[in-house]
Enzyme design. Structure first.
Site, PDB file in Angstrom:
ATOM      1  N   GLY A  22      44.769  62.560  43.002  1.00 30.82           N
ATOM      2  CA  GLY A  22      43.377  62.940  43.173  1.00 30.82           C
ATOM      3  C   GLY A  22      42.546  62.930  41.910  1.00 30.82           C
ATOM      4  O   GLY A  22      41.396  63.375  41.920  1.00 30.82           O
ATOM      5  N   THR A  23      43.097  62.403  40.824  1.00 32.00           N
ATOM      6  CA  THR A  23      42.371  62.410  39.551  1.00 32.00           C
ATOM      7  C   THR A  23      41.052  61.654  39.642  1.00 32.00           C
ATOM      8  O   THR A  23      39.999  62.148  39.208  1.00 32.00           O
ATOM      9  CB  THR A  23      43.243  61.794  38.439  1.00 32.00           C
ATOM     10  OG1 THR A  23      44.467  62.523  38.346  1.00 32.00           O
ATOM     11  CG2 THR A  23      42.528  61.857  37.097  1.00 32.00           C
ATOM     12  N   GLY A  24      41.085  60.448  40.206  1.00 28.70           N
ATOM     13  CA  GLY A  24      39.874  59.645  40.296  1.00 28.70           C
ATOM     14  C   GLY A  24      38.835  60.264  41.204  1.00 28.70           C
ATOM     15  O   GLY A  24      37.637  60.279  40.888  1.00 28.70           O
ATOM     16  N   CYS A  25      39.277  60.781  42.350  1.00 31.25           N
ATOM     17  CA  CYS A  25      38.360  61.454  43.272  1.00 31.25           C
ATOM     18  C   CYS A  25      37.707  62.649  42.591  1.00 31.25           C
ATOM     19  O   CYS A  25      36.492  62.868  42.706  1.00 31.25           O
ATOM     20  CB  CYS A  25      39.110  61.942  44.514  1.00 31.25           C
ATOM     21  SG  CYS A  25      39.959  60.657  45.447  1.00 31.25           S
ATOM     22  N   LYS A  79      37.645  53.892  33.334  1.00 32.91           N
ATOM     23  CA  LYS A  79      38.601  54.967  33.099  1.00 32.91           C
ATOM     24  C   LYS A  79      39.906  54.418  32.521  1.00 32.91           C
ATOM     25  O   LYS A  79      40.405  53.400  32.982  1.00 32.91           O
ATOM     26  CB  LYS A  79      38.887  55.704  34.401  1.00 32.91           C
ATOM     27  CG  LYS A  79      37.641  56.302  35.048  1.00 32.91           C
ATOM     28  CD  LYS A  79      37.954  57.016  36.336  1.00 32.91           C
ATOM     29  CE  LYS A  79      38.549  56.104  37.386  1.00 32.91           C
ATOM     30  NZ  LYS A  79      38.645  56.722  38.716  1.00 32.91           N
ATOM     31  N   THR A 133      49.171  64.067  39.167  1.00 31.83           N
ATOM     32  CA  THR A 133      47.825  63.549  38.919  1.00 31.83           C
ATOM     33  C   THR A 133      47.181  63.010  40.194  1.00 31.83           C
ATOM     34  O   THR A 133      46.239  62.232  40.136  1.00 31.83           O
ATOM     35  CB  THR A 133      47.872  62.438  37.858  1.00 31.83           C
ATOM     36  OG1 THR A 133      48.801  61.418  38.288  1.00 31.83           O
ATOM     37  CG2 THR A 133      48.294  62.976  36.506  1.00 31.83           C
TER      38      THR A 133
END
Length: 267
Positions: free
Chosen positions: A209-212, A174, A207
């Site tokens: 919690g973007t990865g979750c 990412k 942003t």
């Protein structure tokens, strides 16, 4: 019959990341969400103030309860906190034959640690090889390889292939932590780049919690029977909409959450 996805992760009392974000993303993308809580965190948009790992027997019991009764189509794994929890999770899902999405969560958006330093090697050696895809950001990929974070495309691809060399089937590298007006995400296997996704970098602090959200969205697509590339595409489109609408929520005073239900209700 409902498509069912399972998240194995930590609880975020602020509602923006972890189990809470995963269940919101599952629902928004048309899957029934089930959950296994590995740790309870006291956190909001500004800081993580406490972390309480769940007892190992309770983590195991949660996994067994869900998998013994429900036809889970895909598993997403997030925050695991300790080497011991990693081991229990790996053992408990050992007989699961469906796709597994591993988000190697190490640091919260606030900068607070969510994975014990001694657990990084365990995560790499025990869980990375059994995942269908892992979804590290650039710092996480570097930590898993004990290297500096990649700073250019060639280094990103090399680290993605490096993770394949230590056992990963596929890696979604990412690009949110990189520089430039565009974010680049690369799906990589041992042969090289399978596909690239790009999106404009948005000027927002919201942003959390973007990865979750991205990893659970991929799991939702896989639970519905999509191919990995189609699941990532669906997740990418959904995530960009959730980021674009995040500023409308106005939740908290720090790094606010995404708008997981931007397609359903107005903030």
């Amino acid at each position: 019959m409902a498509h069912i996805a399972l998240t194995i992760a930590g609880s975020d009392s602020g509602g923006g990341a972890g189990i809470q974000a995963d269940l919101k993303a599952f629902s928004a993308l048309g899957t029934f969400g089930t959950s296994v809580i590995t740790a309870v965190t006291a956190q909001n948009t500004q800081a993580v103030t406490a972390v309480h790992p769940i007892p190992l027997d309770v983590v195991r019991a949660q996994i067994e309860a869900v998998l013994s009764d429900m036809d889970v189509g895909a598993i997403k794994i997030g925050m695991l906190a300790t080497p011991e929890i990693i081991g229990v999770v790996a053992e408990a899902i050992g007989a699961f034959s469906g796709p597994v999405v591993l988000d190697p969560v190490m640091i919260a958006k606030s900068g607070d640690a969510l994975l014990a330093e001694e657990a990084v090697t365990t995560l790499r050696d025990v869980l990375v090889p059994i995942a269908t895809v892992i979804t590290p950001n650039l710092p996480e990929a570097g930590w898993l390889l004990d290297e500096e974070a990649a700073e250019n495309q060639a280094a990103v691809v090399a680290q993605g292939q490096g993770l394949c060399a230590v056992g990963a089937q596929t890696v979604l590298m990412k690009g949110g932590h990189a520089q430039g007006d565009l974010c680049h995400d690369y799906l990589i296997n041992s042969d090289g780049v399978l596909r690239e996704w790009t999106a404009p970098r948005r000027a927002t602090k919201n942003t959390h919690g973007t990865g979750c959200t991205l990893s659970s969205s991929i799991a939702a697509g896989l639970a519905k029977g999509l191919s990995l590339e189609d699941a990532v595409t669906e997740a990418h489109v959904y995530l960009q909409g959730a980021i674009a609408a995040a500023d409308d929520l106005k939740v908290g005073n720090g790094h606010g959450p995404l708008h997981h239900f931007h397609r359903v209700w107005d903030a």
